[in-house]
Design a protein around this motif. Sequence first.
Motif, PDB file in Angstrom:
ATOM      1  N   ALA A 176       6.838  -5.867 -29.613  1.00 43.77           N
ATOM      2  CA  ALA A 176       6.288  -4.635 -30.185  1.00 43.77           C
ATOM      3  C   ALA A 176       5.395  -3.923 -29.163  1.00 43.77           C
ATOM      4  N   TYR A 177       4.573  -4.679 -28.440  1.00 45.74           N
ATOM      5  CA  TYR A 177       3.713  -4.098 -27.408  1.00 45.74           C
ATOM      6  C   TYR A 177       4.553  -3.420 -26.328  1.00 45.74           C
ATOM      7  N   LEU A 178       5.605  -4.090 -25.879  1.00 42.39           N
ATOM      8  CA  LEU A 178       6.466  -3.507 -24.850  1.00 42.39           C
ATOM      9  C   LEU A 178       7.085  -2.198 -25.328  1.00 42.39           C
ATOM     10  N   LYS A 179       7.551  -2.175 -26.582  1.00 37.40           N
ATOM     11  CA  LYS A 179       8.170  -0.965 -27.131  1.00 37.40           C
ATOM     12  C   LYS A 179       7.157   0.167 -27.275  1.00 37.40           C
ATOM     13  N   GLU A 180       5.914  -0.187 -27.631  1.00 38.26           N
ATOM     14  CA  GLU A 180       4.858   0.823 -27.771  1.00 38.26           C
ATOM     15  C   GLU A 180       4.437   1.390 -26.426  1.00 38.26           C
ATOM     16  N   THR A 181       4.373   0.552 -25.409  1.00 37.97           N
ATOM     17  CA  THR A 181       3.764   0.903 -24.127  1.00 37.97           C
ATOM     18  C   THR A 181       4.758   1.435 -23.110  1.00 37.97           C
ATOM     19  N   TYR A 182       5.983   0.925 -23.123  1.00 31.11           N
ATOM     20  CA  TYR A 182       6.954   1.239 -22.078  1.00 31.11           C
ATOM     21  C   TYR A 182       8.227   1.843 -22.652  1.00 31.11           C
ATOM     22  N   LYS A 183       8.894   2.624 -21.812  1.00 32.10           N
ATOM     23  CA  LYS A 183      10.262   3.051 -22.103  1.00 32.10           C
ATOM     24  C   LYS A 183      11.155   2.452 -21.024  1.00 32.10           C
ATOM     25  N   ASN A 184      12.456   2.474 -21.251  1.00 35.12           N
ATOM     26  CA  ASN A 184      13.422   1.900 -20.304  1.00 35.12           C
ATOM     27  C   ASN A 184      13.118   0.429 -20.009  1.00 35.12           C
ATOM     28  N   VAL A 185      12.748  -0.306 -21.039  1.00 39.72           N
ATOM     29  CA  VAL A 185      12.382  -1.715 -20.868  1.00 39.72           C
ATOM     30  C   VAL A 185      13.633  -2.544 -20.596  1.00 39.72           C
ATOM     31  N   GLU A 186      13.557  -3.359 -19.555  1.00 39.31           N
ATOM     32  CA  GLU A 186      14.606  -4.332 -19.245  1.00 39.31           C
ATOM     33  C   GLU A 186      13.947  -5.699 -19.189  1.00 39.31           C
ATOM     34  N   LEU A 187      14.537  -6.681 -19.873  1.00 39.26           N
ATOM     35  CA  LEU A 187      13.993  -8.039 -19.911  1.00 39.26           C
ATOM     36  C   LEU A 187      15.028  -9.037 -19.422  1.00 39.26           C
ATOM     37  N   SER A 188      14.538 -10.055 -18.715  1.00 42.69           N
ATOM     38  CA  SER A 188      15.414 -11.156 -18.331  1.00 42.69           C
ATOM     39  C   SER A 188      15.606 -12.063 -19.534  1.00 42.69           C
ATOM     40  N   ASP A 189      16.613 -12.904 -19.463  1.00 44.49           N
ATOM     41  CA  ASP A 189      16.733 -13.946 -20.469  1.00 44.49           C
ATOM     42  C   ASP A 189      15.593 -14.927 -20.253  1.00 44.49           C
ATOM     43  N   PRO A 190      15.050 -15.508 -21.336  1.00 45.71           N
ATOM     44  CA  PRO A 190      13.986 -16.494 -21.161  1.00 45.71           C
ATOM     45  C   PRO A 190      14.482 -17.705 -20.369  1.00 45.71           C
ATOM     46  N   GLU A 191      13.587 -18.259 -19.552  1.00 47.40           N
ATOM     47  CA  GLU A 191      13.911 -19.458 -18.778  1.00 47.40           C
ATOM     48  C   GLU A 191      12.934 -20.562 -19.141  1.00 47.40           C
ATOM     49  N   ASP A 192      13.459 -21.771 -19.315  1.00 45.56           N
ATOM     50  CA  ASP A 192      12.593 -22.916 -19.580  1.00 45.56           C
ATOM     51  C   ASP A 192      11.689 -23.143 -18.386  1.00 45.56           C
ATOM     52  N   ASP A 193      10.473 -23.570 -18.672  1.00 47.33           N
ATOM     53  CA  ASP A 193       9.487 -23.773 -17.621  1.00 47.33           C
ATOM     54  C   ASP A 193       8.528 -24.861 -18.080  1.00 47.33           C
ATOM     55  N   SER A 194       7.760 -25.374 -17.146  1.00 46.96           N
ATOM     56  CA  SER A 194       6.741 -26.370 -17.449  1.00 46.96           C
ATOM     57  C   SER A 194       5.483 -26.005 -16.680  1.00 46.96           C
ATOM     58  N   MET A 195       4.333 -26.103 -17.347  1.00 47.28           N
ATOM     59  CA  MET A 195       3.054 -25.841 -16.710  1.00 47.28           C
ATOM     60  C   MET A 195       2.173 -27.055 -16.965  1.00 47.28           C
ATOM     61  N   SER A 196       1.813 -27.740 -15.922  1.00 47.47           N
ATOM     62  CA  SER A 196       0.999 -28.950 -16.050  1.00 47.47           C
ATOM     63  C   SER A 196       1.598 -29.928 -17.053  1.00 47.47           C
ATOM     64  N   GLY A 197       2.927 -30.023 -17.054  1.00 54.90           N
ATOM     65  CA  GLY A 197       3.590 -30.955 -17.952  1.00 54.90           C
ATOM     66  C   GLY A 197       3.768 -30.436 -19.363  1.00 54.90           C
ATOM     67  N   CYS A 198       3.362 -29.202 -19.649  1.00 58.34           N
ATOM     68  CA  CYS A 198       3.531 -28.615 -20.975  1.00 58.34           C
ATOM     69  C   CYS A 198       4.806 -27.779 -20.987  1.00 58.34           C
ATOM     70  N   ASP A 199       5.670 -28.061 -21.943  1.00 56.79           N
ATOM     71  CA  ASP A 199       6.925 -27.331 -22.026  1.00 56.79           C
ATOM     72  C   ASP A 199       6.694 -25.913 -22.507  1.00 56.79           C
ATOM     73  N   GLY A 200       7.519 -25.026 -22.001  1.00 52.78           N
ATOM     74  CA  GLY A 200       7.438 -23.639 -22.414  1.00 52.78           C
ATOM     75  C   GLY A 200       8.560 -22.841 -21.802  1.00 52.78           C
ATOM     76  N   PHE A 201       8.399 -21.541 -21.802  1.00 54.62           N
ATOM     77  CA  PHE A 201       9.385 -20.672 -21.190  1.00 54.62           C
ATOM     78  C   PHE A 201       8.719 -19.373 -20.790  1.00 54.62           C
ATOM     79  N   TYR A 202       9.408 -18.638 -19.922  1.00 56.75           N
ATOM     80  CA  TYR A 202       8.886 -17.358 -19.483  1.00 56.75           C
ATOM     81  C   TYR A 202      10.036 -16.373 -19.339  1.00 56.75           C
ATOM     82  N   ALA A 203       9.673 -15.102 -19.287  1.00 54.42           N
ATOM     83  CA  ALA A 203      10.634 -14.031 -19.047  1.00 54.42           C
ATOM     84  C   ALA A 203       9.951 -12.985 -18.178  1.00 54.42           C
TER      85      ALA A 203
END
Length: 134
Positions: A46-73
């Motif tokens: 919602a923030y991206l849609k409010e703030t930006y136009k022509n938004v392009e996003l990558s597919d989320p990628e699995d990631d780990s930070m200090s052994g904590c599972d997560g993902f980023y885009a």
Amino acid sequence: NPAENEGDYFTLDGPSGALLSFRTIPAKTEKQAEKALNKAIEDSIAYLKETYKNVELSDPEDDSMSGCDGFYATGSGTDKESGDDYAFGFGWYLLPDKKIAEIWFEVPKGEEKIGKQAEKILKSFTVPAAEEEE
């Protein structure tokens, strides 16, 4: 800028226009954490849609930070107010205490060096071990 309430962002503003934002989202159980994560993702979109136009996003990628599972885009868009192009990235990580860590960065396009610095800062964070309950 410090966060005023639990669940609010604290931000680091750079002189170049780079912005790093961080928050933890409270949750006591895995089910609450899953709900909180889904809500955080919806809020981010919602923030991206409010703030930006022509938004392009990558597919989320699995990631780990200090052994904590997560993902980023990552993504890009044009600021609706200024017309400036930005690159951004965001990630979510499940902390040992079931809270969700949410991390953002936004940098002006063409400032790849700043983006790399922001990425290094984000990857430098460590997560303390969860305290044992007695």
